[in-house]
Motif scaffolding. Structure first.
Motif, PDB file in Angstrom:
ATOM      1  N   VAL A  60       0.846  -1.204   0.000  1.00 43.18           N
ATOM      2  CA  VAL A  60       0.000   0.000   0.000  1.00 43.18           C
ATOM      3  C   VAL A  60       0.875   1.246   0.000  1.00 43.18           C
ATOM      4  CG1 VAL A  60      -1.699   1.311   1.343  1.00 43.18           C
ATOM      5  CG2 VAL A  60      -1.922  -1.168   1.121  1.00 43.18           C
ATOM      6  N   ILE A  61       1.938   1.219   0.805  1.00 43.97           N
ATOM      7  CA  ILE A  61       2.848   2.365   0.875  1.00 43.97           C
ATOM      8  C   ILE A  61       3.516   2.578  -0.480  1.00 43.97           C
ATOM      9  CG2 ILE A  61       4.957   3.254   1.939  1.00 43.97           C
ATOM     10  CD1 ILE A  61       4.109   1.638   4.482  1.00 43.97           C
ATOM     11  N   ARG A  62       4.056   1.513  -1.061  1.00 46.24           N
ATOM     12  CA  ARG A  62       4.769   1.626  -2.335  1.00 46.24           C
ATOM     13  C   ARG A  62       3.838   2.033  -3.483  1.00 46.24           C
ATOM     14  NH1 ARG A  62       7.744   0.899   1.248  1.00 46.24           N
ATOM     15  NH2 ARG A  62       9.728  -0.166   1.258  1.00 46.24           N
ATOM     16  N   ALA A  63       2.588   1.612  -3.413  1.00 42.42           N
ATOM     17  CA  ALA A  63       1.628   1.965  -4.465  1.00 42.42           C
ATOM     18  C   ALA A  63       1.063   3.367  -4.271  1.00 42.42           C
ATOM     19  CB  ALA A  63       0.484   0.944  -4.506  1.00 42.42           C
ATOM     20  N   ARG A  64       1.427   4.007  -3.182  1.00 39.42           N
ATOM     21  CA  ARG A  64       0.944   5.360  -2.852  1.00 39.42           C
ATOM     22  C   ARG A  64      -0.577   5.399  -2.739  1.00 39.42           C
ATOM     23  NH1 ARG A  64       4.754   8.598  -7.063  1.00 39.42           N
ATOM     24  NH2 ARG A  64       6.716   7.764  -6.321  1.00 39.42           N
ATOM     25  N   LEU A  65      -1.098   4.413  -1.989  1.00 41.81           N
ATOM     26  CA  LEU A  65      -2.546   4.309  -1.805  1.00 41.81           C
ATOM     27  C   LEU A  65      -2.955   4.438  -0.335  1.00 41.81           C
ATOM     28  CD1 LEU A  65      -3.289   1.464  -4.373  1.00 41.81           C
ATOM     29  CD2 LEU A  65      -3.651   3.925  -4.639  1.00 41.81           C
ATOM     30  N   ILE A  66      -2.108   5.035   0.485  1.00 38.64           N
ATOM     31  CA  ILE A  66      -2.407   5.176   1.915  1.00 38.64           C
ATOM     32  C   ILE A  66      -3.682   5.987   2.121  1.00 38.64           C
ATOM     33  CG2 ILE A  66      -1.594   6.087   4.131  1.00 38.64           C
ATOM     34  CD1 ILE A  66       1.259   5.495   3.137  1.00 38.64           C
ATOM     35  N   GLY A  67      -3.871   7.036   1.335  1.00 38.93           N
ATOM     36  CA  GLY A  67      -5.065   7.869   1.478  1.00 38.93           C
ATOM     37  C   GLY A  67      -6.343   7.081   1.238  1.00 38.93           C
ATOM     38  N   ASP A  68      -6.332   6.187   0.248  1.00 35.85           N
ATOM     39  CA  ASP A  68      -7.518   5.376  -0.026  1.00 35.85           C
ATOM     40  C   ASP A  68      -7.821   4.429   1.132  1.00 35.85           C
ATOM     41  OD1 ASP A  68      -7.884   6.605  -2.457  1.00 35.85           O
ATOM     42  OD2 ASP A  68      -7.148   4.921  -3.660  1.00 35.85           O
ATOM     43  N   VAL A  69      -6.781   3.829   1.705  1.00 37.21           N
ATOM     44  CA  VAL A  69      -6.987   2.939   2.854  1.00 37.21           C
ATOM     45  C   VAL A  69      -7.497   3.746   4.042  1.00 37.21           C
ATOM     46  CG1 VAL A  69      -5.829   1.431   4.516  1.00 37.21           C
ATOM     47  CG2 VAL A  69      -5.323   1.213   2.089  1.00 37.21           C
ATOM     48  N   ALA A  70      -6.948   4.928   4.257  1.00 36.78           N
ATOM     49  CA  ALA A  70      -7.400   5.777   5.362  1.00 36.78           C
ATOM     50  C   ALA A  70      -8.886   6.108   5.219  1.00 36.78           C
ATOM     51  CB  ALA A  70      -6.562   7.054   5.429  1.00 36.78           C
ATOM     52  N   ARG A  71      -9.307   6.511   4.046  1.00 41.33           N
ATOM     53  CA  ARG A  71     -10.726   6.844   3.834  1.00 41.33           C
ATOM     54  C   ARG A  71     -11.621   5.624   4.031  1.00 41.33           C
ATOM     55  NH1 ARG A  71      -8.104  10.385   0.780  1.00 41.33           N
ATOM     56  NH2 ARG A  71      -7.752   9.035  -1.028  1.00 41.33           N
ATOM     57  N   ALA A  72     -11.176   4.475   3.569  1.00 40.43           N
ATOM     58  CA  ALA A  72     -11.986   3.258   3.683  1.00 40.43           C
ATOM     59  C   ALA A  72     -12.123   2.784   5.124  1.00 40.43           C
ATOM     60  CB  ALA A  72     -11.381   2.144   2.831  1.00 40.43           C
ATOM     61  N   THR A  73     -11.159   3.119   5.977  1.00 41.07           N
ATOM     62  CA  THR A  73     -11.171   2.632   7.359  1.00 41.07           C
ATOM     63  C   THR A  73     -11.472   3.715   8.394  1.00 41.07           C
ATOM     64  OG1 THR A  73      -8.765   2.954   7.511  1.00 41.07           O
ATOM     65  CG2 THR A  73      -9.559   0.745   6.868  1.00 41.07           C
ATOM     66  N   GLY A  74     -11.677   4.945   7.950  1.00 43.92           N
ATOM     67  CA  GLY A  74     -11.960   6.032   8.890  1.00 43.92           C
ATOM     68  C   GLY A  74     -10.754   6.413   9.727  1.00 43.92           C
ATOM     69  N   THR A  75      -9.563   6.228   9.189  1.00 42.85           N
ATOM     70  CA  THR A  75      -8.336   6.577   9.908  1.00 42.85           C
ATOM     71  C   THR A  75      -7.677   7.778   9.238  1.00 42.85           C
ATOM     72  OG1 THR A  75      -7.057   4.996   8.590  1.00 42.85           O
ATOM     73  CG2 THR A  75      -7.965   4.200  10.689  1.00 42.85           C
ATOM     74  N   HIS A  76      -6.630   8.297   9.890  1.00 41.70           N
ATOM     75  CA  HIS A  76      -5.919   9.472   9.389  1.00 41.70           C
ATOM     76  C   HIS A  76      -4.429   9.310   9.645  1.00 41.70           C
ATOM     77  CE1 HIS A  76      -9.516  11.937   8.748  1.00 41.70           C
ATOM     78  NE2 HIS A  76     -10.009  11.280   9.775  1.00 41.70           N
ATOM     79  N   PRO A  77      -3.588   9.994   8.852  1.00 37.97           N
ATOM     80  CA  PRO A  77      -2.154   9.958   9.134  1.00 37.97           C
ATOM     81  C   PRO A  77      -1.864  10.516  10.526  1.00 37.97           C
ATOM     82  CG  PRO A  77      -2.553  10.889   6.961  1.00 37.97           C
ATOM     83  CD  PRO A  77      -3.892  10.767   7.644  1.00 37.97           C
ATOM     84  N   LEU A  78      -0.866   9.923  11.161  1.00 38.61           N
ATOM     85  CA  LEU A  78      -0.456  10.347  12.501  1.00 38.61           C
ATOM     86  C   LEU A  78       0.372  11.618  12.456  1.00 38.61           C
ATOM     87  CD1 LEU A  78      -0.424   9.613  15.496  1.00 38.61           C
ATOM     88  CD2 LEU A  78       1.524   8.136  15.031  1.00 38.61           C
ATOM     89  N   GLY A  79       1.130  11.800  11.385  1.00 41.69           N
ATOM     90  CA  GLY A  79       1.973  12.981  11.231  1.00 41.69           C
ATOM     91  C   GLY A  79       2.189  13.257   9.758  1.00 41.69           C
ATOM     92  N   PRO A  80       2.645  14.460   9.431  1.00 39.19           N
ATOM     93  CA  PRO A  80       2.864  14.787   8.025  1.00 39.19           C
ATOM     94  C   PRO A  80       3.977  13.919   7.427  1.00 39.19           C
ATOM     95  CG  PRO A  80       3.420  16.648   9.464  1.00 39.19           C
ATOM     96  CD  PRO A  80       2.938  15.542  10.331  1.00 39.19           C
ATOM     97  N   GLY A  81       3.666  13.275   6.307  1.00 40.83           N
ATOM     98  CA  GLY A  81       4.655  12.453   5.634  1.00 40.83           C
ATOM     99  C   GLY A  81       4.980  11.152   6.344  1.00 40.83           C
ATOM    100  N   ILE A  82       4.212  10.778   7.360  1.00 36.76           N
ATOM    101  CA  ILE A  82       4.444   9.559   8.136  1.00 36.76           C
ATOM    102  C   ILE A  82       3.437   8.503   7.691  1.00 36.76           C
ATOM    103  CG2 ILE A  82       4.462   8.530  10.446  1.00 36.76           C
ATOM    104  CD1 ILE A  82       6.755  10.485   9.967  1.00 36.76           C
ATOM    105  N   ALA A  83       3.926   7.310   7.370  1.00 36.53           N
ATOM    106  CA  ALA A  83       3.059   6.239   6.865  1.00 36.53           C
ATOM    107  C   ALA A  83       2.457   5.401   7.989  1.00 36.53           C
ATOM    108  CB  ALA A  83       3.834   5.355   5.895  1.00 36.53           C
ATOM    109  N   TYR A  84       2.067   6.034   9.079  1.00 39.56           N
ATOM    110  CA  TYR A  84       1.264   5.383  10.112  1.00 39.56           C
ATOM    111  C   TYR A  84      -0.088   6.078  10.116  1.00 39.56           C
ATOM    112  CZ  TYR A  84       5.265   3.025  12.329  1.00 39.56           C
ATOM    113  OH  TYR A  84       6.349   2.223  12.594  1.00 39.56           O
ATOM    114  N   LEU A  85      -1.134   5.302  10.318  1.00 35.35           N
ATOM    115  CA  LEU A  85      -2.480   5.858  10.434  1.00 35.35           C
ATOM    116  C   LEU A  85      -2.941   5.709  11.872  1.00 35.35           C
ATOM    117  CD1 LEU A  85      -4.000   4.298   7.194  1.00 35.35           C
ATOM    118  CD2 LEU A  85      -3.133   6.627   7.502  1.00 35.35           C
ATOM    119  N   THR A  86      -3.936   6.482  12.256  1.00 35.69           N
ATOM    120  CA  THR A  86      -4.466   6.406  13.614  1.00 35.69           C
ATOM    121  C   THR A  86      -5.970   6.617  13.596  1.00 35.69           C
ATOM    122  OG1 THR A  86      -4.193   7.201  15.893  1.00 35.69           O
ATOM    123  CG2 THR A  86      -4.135   8.872  14.155  1.00 35.69           C
ATOM    124  N   GLY A  87      -6.618   6.139  14.644  1.00 35.06           N
ATOM    125  CA  GLY A  87      -8.053   6.316  14.796  1.00 35.06           C
ATOM    126  C   GLY A  87      -8.517   5.722  16.105  1.00 35.06           C
TER     127      GLY A  87
END
Length: 164
Positions: free
Chosen positions: A56-83
């Motif tokens: 997901v990270i390599r495909a640059r699809l983190i935003g799509d996963v975040a929207r689908a799961t109701g999560t958000h990035p933890l920090g700018p440019g950081i590939a961790y999500l939180t919720g």
């Protein structure tokens, strides 16, 4: 993980420019998109932190996963999500947050000793840290286990004591 596959000669799919394919004990899951996913806005730390699968990270699809799961990035440019609450997804590994600590080795060591943690998995993103050297400095003892996520939020570096 395969970093890149280029489909040509009739094997390409119309409208698919990005894809993440995850296989595991639960089967296979695929996420596709016509292009890079736009990131969600950074949000405050919730009671769970999620690590997107490398595909997901390599495909640059983190935003799509975040929207689908109701999560958000933890920090700018950081590939961790939180919720808040558990978000099940084949594209994410979930960690429940037990404690939020400043990134201070003495405070972290004291917290780990107080909890009897002798086995520690260390994950990091957005901080300069050698996990093996850091672990040696913690002098771990005890029968409990935990995951330490060291990262940046919107405004500071933190150490998140978690469990899977």
């Amino acid at each position: 993980m395969v970093e890149l596959v280029l489909w040509r000669g009739g094997l390409e799919r119309d409208g698919v420019r990005r894809a993440a394919l995850v296989t595991g004990p639960g089967g296979t899951a695929e996420l596709t998109a016509a292009g890079d996913a736009e990131d969600e806005p950074v949000a405050p730390l919730g009671d769970h932190v999620y690590e997107p699968d490398g595909a997901v990270i390599r495909a640059r699809l983190i935003g799509d996963v975040a929207r689908a799961t109701g999560t958000h990035p933890l920090g700018p440019g950081i590939a961790y999500l939180t919720g808040d609450g558990f978000a099940a997804s084949p594209f994410l590994t979930a960690f429940a947050v037990d404690a939020v600590l400043p990134f201070d080795p003495r405070r972290i060591r004291a917290e780990l000793r107080a909890r009897g943690i002798g086995r520690l998995e260390i994950k990091k993103r957005g901080v300069d840290l050698d996990p093996a050297a850091f672990r040696r400095g913690l002098a771990l003892r005890g029968d409990e286990e935990a995951v330490l996520v060291v990262t940046r939020t919107a405004d500071r570096r933190v150490a998140l004591l978690c469990h899977r």
